[in-house]
Design a protein around this motif. Structure first.
Motif, PDB file in Angstrom:
ATOM      1  N   LEU A 236     -14.613 -97.700   8.654  1.00 31.58           N
ATOM      2  CA  LEU A 236     -14.960 -96.445   9.335  1.00 31.58           C
ATOM      3  C   LEU A 236     -14.835 -96.588  10.849  1.00 31.58           C
ATOM      4  CD1 LEU A 236     -18.046 -95.300   7.216  1.00 31.58           C
ATOM      5  CD2 LEU A 236     -15.704 -94.426   7.122  1.00 31.58           C
ATOM      6  N   ALA A 237     -15.235 -97.748  11.367  1.00 27.71           N
ATOM      7  CA  ALA A 237     -15.122 -97.979  12.810  1.00 27.71           C
ATOM      8  C   ALA A 237     -13.665 -97.981  13.246  1.00 27.71           C
ATOM      9  CB  ALA A 237     -15.796 -99.298  13.179  1.00 27.71           C
ATOM     10  N   ALA A 238     -12.815 -98.613  12.437  1.00 36.25           N
ATOM     11  CA  ALA A 238     -11.382 -98.661  12.767  1.00 36.25           C
ATOM     12  C   ALA A 238     -10.762 -97.269  12.728  1.00 36.25           C
ATOM     13  CB  ALA A 238     -10.658 -99.589  11.792  1.00 36.25           C
ATOM     14  N   LEU A 239     -11.084 -96.480  11.688  1.00 37.62           N
ATOM     15  CA  LEU A 239     -10.541 -95.125  11.578  1.00 37.62           C
ATOM     16  C   LEU A 239     -11.070 -94.230  12.690  1.00 37.62           C
ATOM     17  CD1 LEU A 239     -10.796 -94.626   7.699  1.00 37.62           C
ATOM     18  CD2 LEU A 239      -8.696 -94.945   9.030  1.00 37.62           C
ATOM     19  N   ALA A 240     -12.382 -94.343  12.985  1.00 36.88           N
ATOM     20  CA  ALA A 240     -12.977 -93.540  14.051  1.00 36.88           C
ATOM     21  C   ALA A 240     -12.398 -93.904  15.412  1.00 36.88           C
ATOM     22  CB  ALA A 240     -14.499 -93.735  14.065  1.00 36.88           C
ATOM     23  N   GLY A 241     -11.992 -95.174  15.575  1.00 35.31           N
ATOM     24  CA  GLY A 241     -11.384 -95.614  16.830  1.00 35.31           C
ATOM     25  C   GLY A 241      -9.943 -95.190  16.995  1.00 35.31           C
ATOM     26  N   GLY A 242      -9.400 -94.494  15.999  1.00 35.07           N
ATOM     27  CA  GLY A 242      -8.034 -93.994  16.094  1.00 35.07           C
ATOM     28  C   GLY A 242      -6.975 -94.958  15.621  1.00 35.07           C
ATOM     29  N   LEU A 243      -7.374 -96.064  14.993  1.00 32.31           N
ATOM     30  CA  LEU A 243      -6.397 -97.012  14.475  1.00 32.31           C
ATOM     31  C   LEU A 243      -5.667 -96.402  13.279  1.00 32.31           C
ATOM     32  CD1 LEU A 243      -5.558 -99.978  15.107  1.00 32.31           C
ATOM     33  CD2 LEU A 243      -7.110-100.699  13.292  1.00 32.31           C
ATOM     34  N   TRP A 244      -4.380 -96.656  13.163  1.00 30.90           N
ATOM     35  CA  TRP A 244      -3.617 -96.135  12.032  1.00 30.90           C
ATOM     36  C   TRP A 244      -4.274 -96.539  10.713  1.00 30.90           C
ATOM     37  CZ3 TRP A 244       2.084 -97.747  13.502  1.00 30.90           C
ATOM     38  CH2 TRP A 244       2.476 -97.015  14.637  1.00 30.90           C
ATOM     39  N   VAL A 245      -4.111 -95.682   9.718  1.00 27.72           N
ATOM     40  CA  VAL A 245      -4.705 -95.965   8.408  1.00 27.72           C
ATOM     41  C   VAL A 245      -4.204 -97.303   7.868  1.00 27.72           C
ATOM     42  CG1 VAL A 245      -4.820 -95.218   5.994  1.00 27.72           C
ATOM     43  CG2 VAL A 245      -5.074 -93.531   7.830  1.00 27.72           C
ATOM     44  N   ALA A 246      -2.892 -97.549   7.961  1.00 29.66           N
ATOM     45  CA  ALA A 246      -2.322 -98.792   7.436  1.00 29.66           C
ATOM     46  C   ALA A 246      -2.921-100.014   8.131  1.00 29.66           C
ATOM     47  CB  ALA A 246      -0.796 -98.782   7.609  1.00 29.66           C
ATOM     48  N   LEU A 247      -3.031 -99.962   9.462  1.00 29.92           N
ATOM     49  CA  LEU A 247      -3.599-101.083  10.206  1.00 29.92           C
ATOM     50  C   LEU A 247      -5.084-101.251   9.909  1.00 29.92           C
ATOM     51  CD1 LEU A 247      -1.847-100.715  13.693  1.00 29.92           C
ATOM     52  CD2 LEU A 247      -1.333-102.335  11.860  1.00 29.92           C
TER      53      LEU A 247
ATOM     54  N   LEU B 289      -6.817 -95.827  -0.516  1.00 25.92           N
ATOM     55  CA  LEU B 289      -8.080 -96.419  -0.088  1.00 25.92           C
ATOM     56  C   LEU B 289      -9.007 -96.725  -1.253  1.00 25.92           C
ATOM     57  CD1 LEU B 289      -9.077 -94.386   3.111  1.00 25.92           C
ATOM     58  CD2 LEU B 289      -8.924 -96.858   2.960  1.00 25.92           C
ATOM     59  N   THR B 290      -8.908 -95.916  -2.304  1.00 23.53           N
ATOM     60  CA  THR B 290      -9.937 -95.973  -3.347  1.00 23.53           C
ATOM     61  C   THR B 290      -9.511 -96.655  -4.638  1.00 23.53           C
ATOM     62  OG1 THR B 290      -9.270 -93.767  -4.100  1.00 23.53           O
ATOM     63  CG2 THR B 290     -11.062 -93.875  -2.517  1.00 23.53           C
ATOM     64  N   THR B 291      -8.207 -96.771  -4.894  1.00 21.04           N
ATOM     65  CA  THR B 291      -7.779 -97.242  -6.216  1.00 21.04           C
ATOM     66  C   THR B 291      -8.315 -98.633  -6.551  1.00 21.04           C
ATOM     67  OG1 THR B 291      -5.684 -97.886  -5.173  1.00 21.04           O
ATOM     68  CG2 THR B 291      -5.694 -95.846  -6.435  1.00 21.04           C
ATOM     69  N   SER B 292      -8.330 -99.537  -5.573  1.00 21.55           N
ATOM     70  CA  SER B 292      -8.742-100.909  -5.870  1.00 21.55           C
ATOM     71  C   SER B 292     -10.200-100.992  -6.305  1.00 21.55           C
ATOM     72  CB  SER B 292      -8.522-101.804  -4.642  1.00 21.55           C
ATOM     73  OG  SER B 292      -9.298-101.359  -3.551  1.00 21.55           O
TER      74      SER B 292
ATOM     75  N   VAL C 112      -9.386-104.533   7.475  1.00 22.39           N
ATOM     76  CA  VAL C 112     -10.533-104.724   6.573  1.00 22.39           C
ATOM     77  C   VAL C 112     -10.253-105.870   5.605  1.00 22.39           C
ATOM     78  CG1 VAL C 112     -11.914-103.656   4.753  1.00 22.39           C
ATOM     79  CG2 VAL C 112     -11.282-102.329   6.763  1.00 22.39           C
ATOM     80  N   GLY C 113      -9.051-105.898   5.028  1.00 22.28           N
ATOM     81  CA  GLY C 113      -8.700-106.987   4.123  1.00 22.28           C
ATOM     82  C   GLY C 113      -8.732-108.335   4.824  1.00 22.28           C
ATOM     83  N   PHE C 114      -8.209-108.380   6.059  1.00 27.91           N
ATOM     84  CA  PHE C 114      -8.171-109.626   6.829  1.00 27.91           C
ATOM     85  C   PHE C 114      -9.593-110.120   7.138  1.00 27.91           C
ATOM     86  CE2 PHE C 114      -7.691-112.156  10.690  1.00 27.91           C
ATOM     87  CZ  PHE C 114      -6.589-112.939  10.368  1.00 27.91           C
ATOM     88  N   VAL C 115     -10.445-109.195   7.609  1.00 28.50           N
ATOM     89  CA  VAL C 115     -11.832-109.554   7.940  1.00 28.50           C
ATOM     90  C   VAL C 115     -12.571-110.030   6.686  1.00 28.50           C
ATOM     91  CG1 VAL C 115     -14.070-108.613   8.680  1.00 28.50           C
ATOM     92  CG2 VAL C 115     -11.991-108.063   9.961  1.00 28.50           C
ATOM     93  N   GLY C 116     -12.373-109.304   5.561  1.00 28.77           N
ATOM     94  CA  GLY C 116     -13.050-109.674   4.317  1.00 28.77           C
ATOM     95  C   GLY C 116     -12.669-111.066   3.846  1.00 28.77           C
TER      96      GLY C 116
END
Length: 433
Positions: free
Chosen positions: A15-26, A345-348, A31-35
């Motif tokens: 949510l922070a990344a999306l709210a910050g204007g980062l592209w959806v793909a990035l 975003l949700t399928t996984s 999130v995957g990288f951080v996780g």
């Protein structure tokens, strides 16, 4: 509890990344990288490289840019004008008159564009001035366009169904065919509502209805013939097992170029613009799919989907209760994200729950698309509302209000496929190999 905290932390990062204007793909990649960095000991670089290559090197994905290109070619042709002229003589005498042209026009264009926004924009650009000039009610004109424009997500060839098929490893051909009957059901519901509304609100209908002869109707059929042949060729070849979706898409592009050339609309500028538009859209979607693929693998390493599925299983939710909860979830999520992003975003996370309660994944794809359709006409970020606002300059809340009846009709269609799943599964179960 540990998995719950992990999920909440990763949700906050997203949510922070999306709210910050980062592209959806990035955002998905982040999130995957951080996780993986924080919660696993897996080799992140190796997993990232192999996953992105694996999700990009997919033959099924080849159909995506071809269908997008087909829509871009026809978007720059006289297709919409011919559709209006061809449908008007047949629909003008029905209760509701030329308002039905919006619905059927969107249904036809949806079958050649695969895009909700392109459908609403193309048909709206053509029909709004025509209907206003004839004295049709502005609210109903906007409502029919907002609701029917979403058919681009469901009626094949649908871009979002290709994305769902790639993300869930489902047959795209079967998904396409599964969307046919629900698509016709929505068109019938929309047209039925408009007819009833027109009979109950005669004062809001134009009094000087145009008259058409059988000669006009035959000329109308002639104008509709090229696009009907194109749709039948693409969908029919898939249903009969004569062509894969990718083969059919290639044929569709060739036929679209031929139609554009015959109509005199094909020139170097339109060809180049269509190709560039298709390339940009295809790259954007492919990038999102790659990010979603990495996030899916990363979530698998953290164990969140497995724990979530077990948690749902322990709750002993019935399939109906789960679907009700997911309907609310998808509509809310769709208020803030476009349909493709919602799916990837949700399928996984969602699919393990769905499989746990025994819901057919193919059927669930159509369910998701109808719910995402509903979210396209709900503020604050209903994409079709923005398209119509750009065309008309009307307040977005006024357009949303006009779309409310069609939102409710989609909800009825959703209930119909839940009660009668054969509406979705009959054609896929009886199609060619």
């Amino acid at each position: 509890m540990e998995q719950l905290l992990t999920s909440l932390f990763l949700l906050f990062v997203l949510l922070a990344a999306l709210a910050g204007g980062l592209w959806v793909a990035l955002s998905l990649l982040l999130v995957g990288f951080v996780g993986m960095i924080i919660f696993t000991s897996a080799p992140v670089g190796l997993v990232l490289a192999s996953t992105i290559w694996g999700h990009s090197n997919s033959w099924a994905l080849a159909a995506l840019p071809l269908f997008i290109w087909m829509g871009e070619i026809l978007f720059r042709s006289k297709l919409s004008e011919n559709m209006f002229a061809g449908l008007s003589p047949w629909l003008g005498r029905l209760p509701g008159g030329l308002l039905h042209v919006n619905i059927l026009g969107c249904g036809i264009f949806a079958a050649v564009s695969g895009s909700s926004a392109a459908t609403a924009a193309t048909v709206g650009k053509m029909s709004i001035p025509q209907l206003r000039r004839r004295g049709y009610d502005d609210q109903m004109t906007l409502g029919t366009l907002a609701g029917s424009g979403t058919l681009g997500l469901l009626i094949p060839p649908s871009i979002i169904l290709i994305v769902y098929g790639v993300a869930t490893d489902q047959s795209i051909a079967r998904l396409f065919v599964a969307g046919v009957i629900p698509g016709f059901l929505l068109v019938a519901l929309f047209m039925g509502y408009v007819a009833i509304w027109a009979m109950m609100n005669k004062s809001k209908m134009p009094t000087n209805a145009e008259t058409y002869t059988w000669t006009d109707r035959m000329v109308g059929l002639k104008k509709l013939a090229p696009v009907v042949i194109l749709i039948a060729g693409v969908i029919g070849s898939i249903y009969m097992g004569l062509a894969s979706p990718t083969d059919a898409a290639a044929v569709g592009v060739a036929l679209a170029l031929l139609l554009n050339w015959i109509s005199g609309d094909l020139n170097w500028v339109s060809f180049k613009d269509g190709l560039i538009g298709a390339t940009k859209t295809s790259c954007m979607i492919a990038f999102i799919l790659a990010g979603a693929g990495f996030l899916t693998v990363a979530m698998g390493f953290t164990g969140i989907p497995r724990v979530l599925a077990e948690w749902i299983g322990d709750m002993q939710l019935s399939p109906f209760a789960l679907l009700a909860a997911l309907t609310v979830f998808f509509v809310i999520l769709g208020c803030f994200l476009d349909g493709i992003s919602v799916v990837v975003l949700t399928t996984s996370v969602i699919l393990p729950m769905v499989e746990k309660v025994g819901i057919d994944i193919l059927w669930f794809g159509i369910f998701v698309v109808i719910v995402v359709e509903m979210s396209q006409i709900t503020p604050p970020v209903g994409f079709n509302l923005f398209v119509l606002q750009g065309l008309t300059g009307k307040d977005i809340l006024r357009i949303a209000k006009a779309a409310v009846p069609f939102f409710l009709l989609m909800f009825i269609a959703l209930g119909a496929i839940v009660v009668f799943p054969e509406l979705v599964t009959y054609l896929p179960n009886n199609m060619g190999n």
